[in-house]
Motif scaffolding. Structure first.
Motif, PDB file in Angstrom:
ATOM      1  N   LEU A 166     -78.739  10.161  38.873  1.00 26.72           N
ATOM      2  CA  LEU A 166     -79.749  10.236  37.727  1.00 26.72           C
ATOM      3  C   LEU A 166     -79.406  11.599  36.804  1.00 26.72           C
ATOM      4  CD1 LEU A 166     -83.125   9.447  39.659  1.00 26.72           C
ATOM      5  CD2 LEU A 166     -81.722   7.719  38.115  1.00 26.72           C
ATOM      6  N   CYS A 203     -72.475  10.111  38.426  1.00 26.62           N
ATOM      7  CA  CYS A 203     -71.975   8.752  39.234  1.00 26.62           C
ATOM      8  C   CYS A 203     -71.580   7.582  38.666  1.00 26.62           C
ATOM      9  CB  CYS A 203     -72.781   8.559  40.503  1.00 26.62           C
ATOM     10  SG  CYS A 203     -74.315   7.872  40.020  1.00 26.62           S
ATOM     11  N   PHE A 204     -72.129   7.263  37.253  1.00 33.29           N
ATOM     12  CA  PHE A 204     -71.895   6.011  36.872  1.00 33.29           C
ATOM     13  C   PHE A 204     -72.438   4.874  37.617  1.00 33.29           C
ATOM     14  CE2 PHE A 204     -69.583   7.103  32.847  1.00 33.29           C
ATOM     15  CZ  PHE A 204     -69.452   8.498  33.108  1.00 33.29           C
ATOM     16  N   GLU A 205     -73.252   4.946  38.444  1.00 33.80           N
ATOM     17  CA  GLU A 205     -73.727   3.838  39.502  1.00 33.80           C
ATOM     18  C   GLU A 205     -74.878   3.041  38.348  1.00 33.80           C
ATOM     19  OE1 GLU A 205     -72.176   2.670  41.461  1.00 33.80           O
ATOM     20  OE2 GLU A 205     -71.561   4.348  42.819  1.00 33.80           O
ATOM     21  N   CYS A 206     -75.258   3.757  37.500  1.00 30.53           N
ATOM     22  CA  CYS A 206     -76.453   3.082  36.729  1.00 30.53           C
ATOM     23  C   CYS A 206     -76.046   2.292  35.574  1.00 30.53           C
ATOM     24  CB  CYS A 206     -77.426   4.249  36.130  1.00 30.53           C
ATOM     25  SG  CYS A 206     -76.517   5.428  35.165  1.00 30.53           S
ATOM     26  N   GLY A 212     -76.071  11.478  34.994  1.00 33.16           N
ATOM     27  CA  GLY A 212     -74.829  11.220  34.423  1.00 33.16           C
ATOM     28  C   GLY A 212     -73.476  11.460  35.075  1.00 33.16           C
TER      29      GLY A 212
HETATM   30  S1  FES Z   1     -74.714   8.456  36.341  1.00 29.25           S
HETATM   31 FE1  FES Z   1     -75.564   8.588  38.315  1.00 29.25          FE
HETATM   32  S2  FES Z   1     -77.342   7.644  37.928  1.00 29.25           S
HETATM   33 FE2  FES Z   1     -76.597   7.554  36.329  1.00 29.25          FE
END
Ligand code: FES
Length: 99
Positions: free
Chosen positions: A57, A61-64, A59
């Motif tokens: 949450l 990990c790019f999991e979202c 920016g």
């Molecule tokens: S980059 Fe990790 S939750 Fe958005």
């Protein structure tokens, strides 16, 4: 999984996720709005189609990654929700667009 803290009411925004109508609060990011609606999966990996959802949450990990208003590879945790947004699951890699 996630529950909002009790605080002052904020303006309610409407948006859709994979066509389903949902609501959230002004000031939510797209990822926060999905989590607040009980949606923990927002993309599938390109290699095996494994489900993924918001994790850091912030920016990193790019999991979202989601598709927002037709544009793929948007980081849901970095995009402020706006009225009427059309958010969709990102299945695999984003389609390349020729310049
Ligand atoms: S980059 Fe990790 S939750 Fe958005």
């Amino acid at each position: 999984m996630f529950r909002r803290l009790p605080d002052s009411p904020a303006e309610t925004l409407r948006f859709t996720f994979d066509g389903a109508p949902l609501t959230a609060r002004r000031g939510d990011t797209v990822a926060a709005a999905l989590l607040a609606n009980g949606i923990a999966t927002c993309r599938a990996t390109p290699a095996k189609g494994t489900p993924r959802g918001p994790y850091c949450l912030m920016g990193v990990c790019f999991e979202c990654l989601v598709t927002i208003d037709g544009t793929g590879n948007r980081q849901g945790c970095l995009v402020a929700l706006e009225e009427g947004m059309r958010v969709e699951t990102q299945a695999g890699a984003r389609k390349a667009v020729a310049p």
